[in-house]
Design a protein around this motif. Structure first.
Motif, mmCIF file in Angstrom:
data_model
loop_
_atom_site.group_PDB
_atom_site.id
_atom_site.type_symbol
_atom_site.label_atom_id
_atom_site.label_comp_id
_atom_site.label_asym_id
_atom_site.label_seq_id
_atom_site.Cartn_x
_atom_site.Cartn_y
_atom_site.Cartn_z
ATOM 1 N N GLN A 7 0.812 -1.210 0.000
ATOM 2 C CA GLN A 7 0.000 0.000 0.000
ATOM 3 C C GLN A 7 0.847 1.262 0.000
ATOM 4 O O GLN A 7 0.467 2.264 -0.608
ATOM 5 C CB GLN A 7 -0.955 -0.005 1.183
ATOM 6 C CG GLN A 7 -2.037 -1.050 1.041
ATOM 7 C CD GLN A 7 -3.012 -1.052 2.189
ATOM 8 O OE1 GLN A 7 -2.947 -0.208 3.090
ATOM 9 N NE2 GLN A 7 -3.930 -1.995 2.186
ATOM 10 N N ALA A 11 0.440 4.276 -2.678
ATOM 11 C CA ALA A 11 0.242 5.671 -2.255
ATOM 12 C C ALA A 11 1.271 6.584 -2.904
ATOM 13 O O ALA A 11 0.931 7.678 -3.378
ATOM 14 C CB ALA A 11 0.319 5.771 -0.731
ATOM 15 N N VAL A 14 0.414 7.065 -6.609
ATOM 16 C CA VAL A 14 -0.762 7.916 -6.804
ATOM 17 C C VAL A 14 -0.468 9.349 -6.382
ATOM 18 O O VAL A 14 -1.085 10.291 -6.883
ATOM 19 C CB VAL A 14 -1.968 7.342 -6.012
ATOM 20 C CG1 VAL A 14 -3.158 8.267 -6.032
ATOM 21 C CG2 VAL A 14 -2.355 5.986 -6.559
ATOM 22 N N GLY A 15 0.472 9.508 -5.459
ATOM 23 C CA GLY A 15 0.843 10.845 -4.994
ATOM 24 C C GLY A 15 0.064 11.296 -3.782
ATOM 25 O O GLY A 15 -0.309 12.468 -3.683
ATOM 26 N N CYS A 16 -0.204 10.370 -2.856
ATOM 27 C CA CYS A 16 -0.903 10.744 -1.622
ATOM 28 C C CYS A 16 -0.272 9.988 -0.462
ATOM 29 O O CYS A 16 0.561 9.110 -0.656
ATOM 30 C CB CYS A 16 -2.403 10.439 -1.731
ATOM 31 S SG CYS A 16 -2.797 8.693 -1.849
ATOM 32 N N SER A 17 -0.687 10.340 0.739
ATOM 33 C CA SER A 17 -0.162 9.654 1.919
ATOM 34 C C SER A 17 -0.861 8.303 2.062
ATOM 35 O O SER A 17 -1.937 8.076 1.513
ATOM 36 C CB SER A 17 -0.403 10.491 3.169
ATOM 37 O OG SER A 17 -1.790 10.547 3.458
ATOM 38 N N GLU A 19 -2.264 7.167 4.733
ATOM 39 C CA GLU A 19 -3.514 7.397 5.462
ATOM 40 C C GLU A 19 -4.617 7.864 4.515
ATOM 41 O O GLU A 19 -5.764 7.424 4.603
ATOM 42 C CB GLU A 19 -3.312 8.420 6.590
ATOM 43 C CG GLU A 19 -2.401 7.940 7.709
ATOM 44 C CD GLU A 19 -0.919 8.029 7.365
ATOM 45 O OE1 GLU A 19 -0.543 8.803 6.451
ATOM 46 O OE2 GLU A 19 -0.136 7.283 7.994
ATOM 47 N N ASP A 20 -4.267 8.766 3.599
ATOM 48 C CA ASP A 20 -5.241 9.271 2.631
ATOM 49 C C ASP A 20 -5.681 8.149 1.689
ATOM 50 O O ASP A 20 -6.861 8.033 1.346
ATOM 51 C CB ASP A 20 -4.647 10.435 1.844
ATOM 52 C CG ASP A 20 -5.700 11.240 1.100
ATOM 53 O OD1 ASP A 20 -6.853 11.280 1.578
ATOM 54 O OD2 ASP A 20 -5.376 11.828 0.057
ATOM 55 N N LEU A 21 -4.737 7.309 1.286
ATOM 56 C CA LEU A 21 -5.057 6.188 0.404
ATOM 57 C C LEU A 21 -6.048 5.245 1.073
ATOM 58 O O LEU A 21 -7.050 4.864 0.467
ATOM 59 C CB LEU A 21 -3.781 5.432 0.025
ATOM 60 C CG LEU A 21 -3.975 4.218 -0.883
ATOM 61 C CD1 LEU A 21 -4.252 4.669 -2.309
ATOM 62 C CD2 LEU A 21 -2.770 3.310 -0.828
ATOM 63 N N THR A 22 -5.782 4.870 2.313
ATOM 64 C CA THR A 22 -6.675 3.934 3.003
ATOM 65 C C THR A 22 -8.026 4.572 3.316
ATOM 66 O O THR A 22 -9.048 3.889 3.301
ATOM 67 C CB THR A 22 -6.038 3.390 4.289
ATOM 68 O OG1 THR A 22 -5.641 4.477 5.131
ATOM 69 C CG2 THR A 22 -4.836 2.523 3.975
ATOM 70 N N ARG A 24 -9.565 6.981 1.487
ATOM 71 C CA ARG A 24 -10.336 7.197 0.256
ATOM 72 C C ARG A 24 -10.601 5.925 -0.545
ATOM 73 O O ARG A 24 -11.592 5.833 -1.257
ATOM 74 C CB ARG A 24 -9.606 8.196 -0.648
ATOM 75 C CG ARG A 24 -9.566 9.588 -0.079
ATOM 76 C CD ARG A 24 -8.750 10.492 -0.995
ATOM 77 N NE ARG A 24 -8.610 11.807 -0.435
ATOM 78 C CZ ARG A 24 -9.276 12.864 -0.867
ATOM 79 N NH1 ARG A 24 -10.123 12.745 -1.858
ATOM 80 N NH2 ARG A 24 -9.090 14.038 -0.306
#
Length: 114
Positions: A7, A11, A14-17, A19-22, A24
């Motif tokens: 994961q 992340a 995709v360019g996100c954290s 925490e943000d990945l999980t 969203r």
């Protein structure tokens, strides 16, 4: 897209954290692999129905492998009895308290005084 990647790698791609990945994409992360597998197996069945001998053998082997895994899981489940809850254990212990001892009759139900 992920193809089994951790994961954290997803992340970063995709360019996100993480925490943000999980937050969203929690459902996709949880069920995505199974959905992709279902799609691939469906494609394999479609090609096997056209007479592709390689895919027929592959599906046969895959079916045997899954059946063996499920049988092994069943053996593990059957070997481990379910643990009772604390209240149920206490109730069962109370029902047999004093059985086979000199206190057994004293621990029985009290006679009704009505």
């Amino acid at each position: 897209m992920a193809l089994g990647e951790p994961q954290a790698v997803i992340a970063a791609a995709v360019g996100c954290s993480l925490e943000d990945l999980t937050a969203r994409f929690g459902v996709e992360l949880l069920y995505g692999h199974a959905r992709r597998r279902r799609e691939v197996v469906g494609l394999m069945f479609a090609k096997a129905r056209t007479g592709n001998a390689t895919l027929i053998k592959e599906l046969h082997d895959l079916t045997r492998l899954v059946a063996a895994e499920r049988a092994a899981e069943g053996e593990q489940t059957a070997a481990t009895p379910a643990r009772l809850g604390k209240k149920v254990e206490a109730q069962q212990a109370a029902e047999t308290a004093g059985v086979g001892t000199e206190w057994g009759d004293d621990l029985g139900q009290a006679a009704s005084l009505n």
